[in-house]
Design a protein around this motif. Structure first.
Motif, PDB file in Angstrom:
ATOM      1  N   TYR A 174       0.824  -1.206   0.000  1.00  0.00           N
ATOM      2  CA  TYR A 174       0.000   0.000   0.000  1.00  0.00           C
ATOM      3  C   TYR A 174       0.862   1.262   0.000  1.00  0.00           C
ATOM      4  N   SER A 175       2.003   1.206   0.668  1.00  0.00           N
ATOM      5  CA  SER A 175       2.910   2.355   0.674  1.00  0.00           C
ATOM      6  C   SER A 175       3.465   2.625  -0.714  1.00  0.00           C
ATOM      7  N   LEU A 176       3.790   1.577  -1.438  1.00  0.00           N
ATOM      8  CA  LEU A 176       4.220   1.744  -2.827  1.00  0.00           C
ATOM      9  C   LEU A 176       3.125   2.420  -3.643  1.00  0.00           C
ATOM     10  N   TYR A 177       1.890   1.991  -3.417  1.00  0.00           N
ATOM     11  CA  TYR A 177       0.754   2.593  -4.123  1.00  0.00           C
ATOM     12  C   TYR A 177       0.618   4.078  -3.790  1.00  0.00           C
ATOM     13  N   ILE A 178       0.745   4.434  -2.516  1.00  0.00           N
ATOM     14  CA  ILE A 178       0.581   5.826  -2.105  1.00  0.00           C
ATOM     15  C   ILE A 178       1.581   6.731  -2.819  1.00  0.00           C
ATOM     16  N   VAL A 179       2.841   6.320  -2.836  1.00  0.00           N
ATOM     17  CA  VAL A 179       3.880   7.150  -3.454  1.00  0.00           C
ATOM     18  C   VAL A 179       3.711   7.210  -4.971  1.00  0.00           C
ATOM     19  N   LEU A 180       3.465   6.067  -5.600  1.00  0.00           N
ATOM     20  CA  LEU A 180       3.399   6.014  -7.061  1.00  0.00           C
ATOM     21  C   LEU A 180       2.106   6.592  -7.626  1.00  0.00           C
ATOM     22  N   SER A 181       1.047   6.611  -6.831  1.00  0.00           N
ATOM     23  CA  SER A 181      -0.241   7.065  -7.359  1.00  0.00           C
ATOM     24  C   SER A 181      -0.417   8.578  -7.304  1.00  0.00           C
ATOM     25  N   LYS A 182       0.377   9.279  -6.519  1.00  0.00           N
ATOM     26  CA  LYS A 182       0.172  10.715  -6.337  1.00  0.00           C
ATOM     27  C   LYS A 182       0.152  11.498  -7.657  1.00  0.00           C
ATOM     28  N   PRO A 183       1.124  11.319  -8.561  1.00  0.00           N
ATOM     29  CA  PRO A 183       1.054  12.088  -9.815  1.00  0.00           C
ATOM     30  C   PRO A 183      -0.147  11.711 -10.684  1.00  0.00           C
ATOM     31  N   VAL A 184      -0.588  10.455 -10.628  1.00  0.00           N
ATOM     32  CA  VAL A 184      -1.745  10.017 -11.414  1.00  0.00           C
ATOM     33  C   VAL A 184      -3.020  10.629 -10.840  1.00  0.00           C
ATOM     34  N   ILE A 185      -3.125  10.677  -9.513  1.00  0.00           N
ATOM     35  CA  ILE A 185      -4.286  11.295  -8.872  1.00  0.00           C
ATOM     36  C   ILE A 185      -4.362  12.772  -9.230  1.00  0.00           C
ATOM     37  N   GLU A 186      -3.225  13.454  -9.179  1.00  0.00           N
ATOM     38  CA  GLU A 186      -3.206  14.886  -9.475  1.00  0.00           C
ATOM     39  C   GLU A 186      -3.621  15.173 -10.915  1.00  0.00           C
ATOM     40  N   ARG A 187      -3.308  14.252 -11.826  1.00  0.00           N
ATOM     41  CA  ARG A 187      -3.607  14.471 -13.237  1.00  0.00           C
ATOM     42  C   ARG A 187      -5.027  14.047 -13.597  1.00  0.00           C
ATOM     43  N   LEU A 188      -5.489  12.915 -13.080  1.00  0.00           N
ATOM     44  CA  LEU A 188      -6.797  12.377 -13.456  1.00  0.00           C
ATOM     45  C   LEU A 188      -7.907  12.707 -12.465  1.00  0.00           C
ATOM     46  N   GLY A 189      -7.536  12.986 -11.230  1.00  0.00           N
ATOM     47  CA  GLY A 189      -8.533  13.229 -10.196  1.00  0.00           C
ATOM     48  C   GLY A 189      -8.801  11.977  -9.377  1.00  0.00           C
ATOM     49  N   ALA A 190      -9.127  12.165  -8.101  1.00  0.00           N
ATOM     50  CA  ALA A 190      -9.316  11.037  -7.188  1.00  0.00           C
ATOM     51  C   ALA A 190     -10.459  10.127  -7.621  1.00  0.00           C
ATOM     52  N   ALA A 191     -11.596  10.719  -8.007  1.00  0.00           N
ATOM     53  CA  ALA A 191     -12.776   9.912  -8.341  1.00  0.00           C
ATOM     54  C   ALA A 191     -12.513   9.017  -9.553  1.00  0.00           C
ATOM     55  N   THR A 192     -11.895   9.569 -10.581  1.00  0.00           N
ATOM     56  CA  THR A 192     -11.595   8.781 -11.786  1.00  0.00           C
ATOM     57  C   THR A 192     -10.617   7.662 -11.479  1.00  0.00           C
ATOM     58  N   LEU A 193      -9.558   7.988 -10.733  1.00  0.00           N
ATOM     59  CA  LEU A 193      -8.564   6.967 -10.418  1.00  0.00           C
ATOM     60  C   LEU A 193      -9.159   5.833  -9.598  1.00  0.00           C
ATOM     61  N   VAL A 194      -9.894   6.178  -8.531  1.00  0.00           N
ATOM     62  CA  VAL A 194     -10.448   5.146  -7.653  1.00  0.00           C
ATOM     63  C   VAL A 194     -11.439   4.261  -8.412  1.00  0.00           C
ATOM     64  N   THR A 195     -12.235   4.852  -9.301  1.00  0.00           N
ATOM     65  CA  THR A 195     -13.189   4.069 -10.092  1.00  0.00           C
ATOM     66  C   THR A 195     -12.481   3.004 -10.914  1.00  0.00           C
ATOM     67  N   TRP A 196     -11.430   3.394 -11.628  1.00  0.00           N
ATOM     68  CA  TRP A 196     -10.723   2.434 -12.463  1.00  0.00           C
ATOM     69  C   TRP A 196      -9.814   1.518 -11.665  1.00  0.00           C
ATOM     70  N   LEU A 197      -9.346   1.980 -10.504  1.00  0.00           N
ATOM     71  CA  LEU A 197      -8.548   1.098  -9.641  1.00  0.00           C
ATOM     72  C   LEU A 197      -9.350  -0.133  -9.237  1.00  0.00           C
ATOM     73  N   PHE A 198     -10.581   0.090  -8.790  1.00  0.00           N
ATOM     74  CA  PHE A 198     -11.406  -1.039  -8.355  1.00  0.00           C
ATOM     75  C   PHE A 198     -11.908  -1.862  -9.534  1.00  0.00           C
ATOM     76  N   THR A 199     -12.150  -1.204 -10.651  1.00  0.00           N
ATOM     77  CA  THR A 199     -12.586  -1.943 -11.835  1.00  0.00           C
ATOM     78  C   THR A 199     -11.500  -2.910 -12.288  1.00  0.00           C
ATOM     79  N   TRP A 200     -10.278  -2.405 -12.410  1.00  0.00           N
ATOM     80  CA  TRP A 200      -9.170  -3.276 -12.798  1.00  0.00           C
ATOM     81  C   TRP A 200      -8.844  -4.295 -11.711  1.00  0.00           C
TER      82      TRP A 200
END
Length: 286
Positions: free
Chosen positions: A154-180
């Motif tokens: 989970y710590s790896l996810y927190i660090v690596l996901s920050k730039p993706v969250i900033e670019r796509l937005g939290a709602a979009t990222l979380v939606t596709w995270l659970f879908t995948w």
């Protein structure tokens, strides 16, 4: 704060869901519960985002990135957590969750996202000493060790996901995270979920619904929302609440008191977390 309360409750309610029927549990398989969490969250987020017109098409390169993040932050994180929780105590699971800021700081340093100082190394040493003491030196607590791996994932996810969250937005990222996540886990979790669901009691269904709604949909969205607005390490400061709340709920619901080993480990781990997260400044490399 609400995220940590959700995760603390998940540790105790998870023991009730995963424990053997003969011992007062529901006997739900970890893979079945993990699959239910991912599928339920994916459906809720997909329906909500599409109804709100907020789910824009993404290029396949973004889906590939999100799929990789999903392995770390959803599939491995949730599966390892539930497997470990089944064979260790609720308090141990919550206390090890408190190491996430320490793992996050270590990962950020290794990936050159943040710079280390003396306070960071002292905090890392204290926290890892506590983890070693809790997981066992002569007699290993396998469940606690599995949850420690869950925290690293989970710590790896927190660090690596920050730039993706900033670019796509939290709602979009979380939606596709659970879908995948649901798609990736389906070959392993689909059969246990379908076969097990027909035998769950009413309480079992309530516990599964709780896991989907509270420590999954609410907690992941709230955590991603916070991560988009602050640094990876600061996001996890409120994790101090998790072992405290879990200890209280474990005593009230399960009648399980703390052991001296757990108290010593708590002192080391929370001391290390305090040093890492409360240091006066952190220099972030741009």
């Amino acid at each position: 704060m609400g995220v940590q309360a959700a995760f603390a409750a998940a540790a105790v309610e998870g023991k009730l869901a995963l424990g053997p029927v003969g011992a007062g549990g529901e006997g739900i398989e970890p893979l079945a519960l993990a699959m239910a969490r991912m599928t339920g969250a994916a459906l809720v987020f997909q329906v909500f985002m599409r109804a709100a017109g907020r789910l824009r098409p993404l290029p396949w390169v973004d889906h590939a990135r999100i799929g990789a993040l999903s392995v770390l932050g959803i599939v491995l994180n949730q599966t390892l957590y539930l497997v470990g929780l089944r064979i260790t105590t609720a308090f141990a699971a919550a206390l090890l969750g408190a190491t996430i800021p320490v793992f996050t700081a270590a990962v950020a340093i290794v990936l050159r996202v943040e710079r280390a100082d003396v306070r960071t190394w002292i905090g890392l040493t204290l926290a890892f000493a506590g983890v070693l003491w809790l997981t066992g030196i002569g007699s290993i607590d396998v469940g606690a060790l599995v949850i420690a791996l869950n925290c690293l994932s989970y710590s790896l996810y927190i660090v690596l996901s920050k730039p993706v969250i900033e670019r796509l937005g939290a709602a979009t990222l979380v939606t596709w995270l659970f879908t995948w996540g649901a798609i990736i886990l389906a070959p392993l979790g689909g059969v246990p979920l379908v076969s097990g669901a027909t035998h769950w009691s009413a309480r079992g269904w309530l516990l599964v619904a709780f896991f989907v709604a509270v420590p999954t949909i609410f907690a992941y969205f709230a955590n991603a929302w916070a991560l988009a607005r602050t640094s990876p390490t600061v996001v996890t400061i409120y994790i101090y609440l998790q072992p405290v709340l879990a200890a209280l709920l474990q005593w009230l619901q399960l009648g399980v008191p703390l052991t001296s080993r757990a108290v010593v480990a708590t002192a080391f781990i929370l001391g290390g977390v305090a040093v890492v997260t409360m240091r006066r400044s952190m220099r972030v490399k741009i």
